[in-house]
Enzyme design. Structure first.
Site, PDB file in Angstrom:
ATOM      1  N   HIS A  63      -0.617 -11.792  -1.446  1.00 30.03           N
ATOM      2  CA  HIS A  63      -0.879 -11.298  -2.569  1.00 30.03           C
ATOM      3  C   HIS A  63       0.490 -10.966  -3.453  1.00 30.03           C
ATOM      4  O   HIS A  63       1.414 -10.662  -2.542  1.00 30.03           O
ATOM      5  CB  HIS A  63      -1.886 -10.248  -2.843  1.00 30.03           C
ATOM      6  CG  HIS A  63      -1.641  -8.895  -2.000  1.00 30.03           C
ATOM      7  ND1 HIS A  63      -1.349  -8.988  -0.531  1.00 30.03           N
ATOM      8  CD2 HIS A  63      -1.330  -7.836  -2.517  1.00 30.03           C
ATOM      9  CE1 HIS A  63      -1.121  -7.659  -0.275  1.00 30.03           C
ATOM     10  NE2 HIS A  63      -1.066  -6.885  -1.679  1.00 30.03           N
ATOM     11  N   HIS A  65       1.550  -7.959  -4.642  1.00 29.44           N
ATOM     12  CA  HIS A  65       2.084  -6.615  -4.706  1.00 29.44           C
ATOM     13  C   HIS A  65       3.516  -6.439  -4.532  1.00 29.44           C
ATOM     14  O   HIS A  65       3.798  -7.115  -3.374  1.00 29.44           O
ATOM     15  CB  HIS A  65       1.178  -5.811  -3.963  1.00 29.44           C
ATOM     16  CG  HIS A  65      -0.118  -5.316  -4.851  1.00 29.44           C
ATOM     17  ND1 HIS A  65      -1.132  -4.890  -4.362  1.00 29.44           N
ATOM     18  CD2 HIS A  65      -0.304  -4.834  -6.155  1.00 29.44           C
ATOM     19  CE1 HIS A  65      -1.958  -4.321  -5.143  1.00 29.44           C
ATOM     20  NE2 HIS A  65      -1.529  -4.603  -6.298  1.00 29.44           N
ATOM     21  N   ASP A  67       5.299  -4.537  -2.418  1.00 30.02           N
ATOM     22  CA  ASP A  67       5.537  -4.681  -0.976  1.00 30.02           C
ATOM     23  C   ASP A  67       5.337  -5.808  -0.117  1.00 30.02           C
ATOM     24  O   ASP A  67       5.695  -5.627   1.197  1.00 30.02           O
ATOM     25  CB  ASP A  67       4.755  -3.425  -0.490  1.00 30.02           C
ATOM     26  CG  ASP A  67       3.373  -3.329  -0.404  1.00 30.02           C
ATOM     27  OD1 ASP A  67       3.005  -4.065  -1.547  1.00 30.02           O
ATOM     28  OD2 ASP A  67       2.463  -3.297   0.513  1.00 30.02           O
ATOM     29  N   HIS A  68       4.907  -6.744  -0.853  1.00 26.45           N
ATOM     30  CA  HIS A  68       4.806  -8.042  -0.112  1.00 26.45           C
ATOM     31  C   HIS A  68       5.414  -9.198  -0.468  1.00 26.45           C
ATOM     32  O   HIS A  68       5.540 -10.393   0.067  1.00 26.45           O
ATOM     33  CB  HIS A  68       3.203  -8.480  -0.141  1.00 26.45           C
ATOM     34  CG  HIS A  68       2.218  -7.471   0.771  1.00 26.45           C
ATOM     35  ND1 HIS A  68       1.800  -7.777   1.745  1.00 26.45           N
ATOM     36  CD2 HIS A  68       1.677  -6.246   0.414  1.00 26.45           C
ATOM     37  CE1 HIS A  68       0.803  -6.806   2.214  1.00 26.45           C
ATOM     38  NE2 HIS A  68       1.027  -5.783   1.239  1.00 26.45           N
ATOM     39  N   HIS A 140      -9.508  -6.659  -2.641  1.00 23.87           N
ATOM     40  CA  HIS A 140      -8.446  -6.054  -2.758  1.00 23.87           C
ATOM     41  C   HIS A 140      -8.326  -5.720  -4.416  1.00 23.87           C
ATOM     42  O   HIS A 140      -8.840  -6.176  -5.159  1.00 23.87           O
ATOM     43  CB  HIS A 140      -7.089  -6.661  -2.362  1.00 23.87           C
ATOM     44  CG  HIS A 140      -5.981  -5.536  -2.443  1.00 23.87           C
ATOM     45  ND1 HIS A 140      -6.068  -4.417  -1.560  1.00 23.87           N
ATOM     46  CD2 HIS A 140      -4.495  -5.726  -2.834  1.00 23.87           C
ATOM     47  CE1 HIS A 140      -4.767  -3.686  -1.836  1.00 23.87           C
ATOM     48  NE2 HIS A 140      -3.786  -4.134  -2.337  1.00 23.87           N
ATOM     49  N   ASP A 211      -4.077  -7.432   2.156  1.00 20.25           N
ATOM     50  CA  ASP A 211      -4.601  -6.219   2.162  1.00 20.25           C
ATOM     51  C   ASP A 211      -6.082  -6.415   1.665  1.00 20.25           C
ATOM     52  O   ASP A 211      -6.319  -7.374   0.567  1.00 20.25           O
ATOM     53  CB  ASP A 211      -4.031  -5.313   0.856  1.00 20.25           C
ATOM     54  CG  ASP A 211      -2.593  -4.956   1.320  1.00 20.25           C
ATOM     55  OD1 ASP A 211      -2.072  -5.374   2.476  1.00 20.25           O
ATOM     56  OD2 ASP A 211      -1.807  -4.332   0.531  1.00 20.25           O
ATOM     57  N   HIS A 269       0.226  -2.698   8.474  1.00 18.59           N
ATOM     58  CA  HIS A 269       0.105  -1.886   7.211  1.00 18.59           C
ATOM     59  C   HIS A 269      -0.407  -0.539   7.317  1.00 18.59           C
ATOM     60  O   HIS A 269      -1.265   0.012   6.631  1.00 18.59           O
ATOM     61  CB  HIS A 269      -0.861  -2.736   6.230  1.00 18.59           C
ATOM     62  CG  HIS A 269      -0.463  -2.540   4.838  1.00 18.59           C
ATOM     63  ND1 HIS A 269      -1.224  -1.690   4.101  1.00 18.59           N
ATOM     64  CD2 HIS A 269       0.266  -3.298   3.841  1.00 18.59           C
ATOM     65  CE1 HIS A 269      -1.006  -1.852   2.791  1.00 18.59           C
ATOM     66  NE2 HIS A 269      -0.001  -2.875   2.890  1.00 18.59           N
TER      67      HIS A 269
END
Length: 310
Positions: A63, A65, A67-68, A140, A211, A269
């Protein structure tokens, strides 16, 4: 086949855990590495491991976000300077193509290799006869998918001891029999290769989830997986907070693994709120439900063995 965990933290980098990225090394199977997510500083993490950037052939994003994905432009750019000349394919939800295009354009980055970006929805996203990769949406705050990687079954090994017992000397016939061919020996005997091949080795199944809260698609992706990699942002006692932030607890991840009949569970995570001592408790919370649990640590490598039979 093995995992190399490059980043096992949640949300923001911490001293002991970088943000999300997992390398699936397929060096024996196809001489390549696949990445799953590419958080900030992933290429720095790679330098602490045996992973070779030029071997990365595919990157699967769960996805969008930060942090990914924030490590993606840097890694794509650096790959040109690290010997990467073969095509790199990036798979991810809608928007990943714009993110990469703008990042490379405004930075004036020129690549020395072909870059293919595939925006996915759900279903089979890759299949070459050796590996099939399926994506399904999870639960998510934004569109997030999990990936199921299925390896095709391998033919059984040549039964060398049986051949020797039957008086067949090592030589060209061994290769022919291993290929399932019928051969005629010098003494006139006719041997069928199928009689000298052991049971097939079942292909491995890996499930790597983005997530997510607990949901049915997580169980579908993890069904009978040899390894399930599942986020566990929160401890078992913080189920309400996990739900509020669209994440999972250790206990919820363990329940998914148990219900899916997975073999092994790896938690990742992990929120930066938890200290090293806390992580021991996180592992125990999961093991109470699903004993075959470990908590991933940055740069940790996990071998994924073959299993005989069905």
């Amino acid at each position: 086949m093995d995992f190399v965990f490059l980043g096992t933290g949640a949300g923001v980098p911490a001293k002991s855990r970088n943000v999300s990225s997992i390398a699936l090394q397929l060096l024996e199977e196809r001489g390549a590495v696949w990445l799953f997510d590419c958080g900030e500083a992933t290429q720095h993490q790679i330098m602490k491991t045996p992973v070779k950037p030029r071997k990365i052939e595919k990157i699967f994003i769960t996805h969008l976000h930060g942090d990914h994905i924030y490590g993606l432009p840097g890694l794509i750019s650096s790959r040109s300077f690290q010997g990467g000349t073969e095509e790199l394919a990036v798979y991810g939800p809608k928007g990943i193509a714009d993110f990469i295009k703008v990042s490379l354009s405004v930075s004036g980055t020129h690549l020395k290799y072909p870059l293919k970006v595939v925006e996915i929805e759900q279903g089979v996203v890759f299949d070459d006869g050796q590996f099939t990769v399926t994506a399904l949406p999870l639960d998510h705050g934004i569109y997030s998918v999990g990936y199921r990687i299925e390896e095709s079954d391998r033919p059984g090994s040549l039964l060398i001891e049986k051949l020797l017992q039957d008086g067949v000397a090592p030589g060209p016939h061994f290769k022919e029999l291993k290929n399932g061919e019928t051969v005629t020996l010098d003494d006139g005997r006719v041997l069928n290769g199928k009689d000298y091949i052991g049971k097939p080795q079942k292909g491995r199944i890996i499930s790597i989830l983005g997530d997510t809260r607990t949901c049915e698609n997580a169980r579908v992706l993890a069904s009978h997986a040899d390894y399930l990699v599942h986020e566990a942002t929160f401890s078992a006692s913080e189920a309400e907070m996990a739900h509020e932030y669209f994440h999972s607890t250790t206990a919820q991840a363990a329940c998914t693994a148990k219900q899916a009949n997975a073999r092994h569970l790896i938690l990742t995570h992990i929120s930066s709120r938890y200290t090293a001592d806390d992580v021991l408790q996180l592992a125990e919370e999961s093991r109470e439900i699903f004993p075959e649990t470990i908590v991933a640590e940055d740069t940790m490598m996990v071998k994924i063995p073959l299993y005989n039979g069905s």
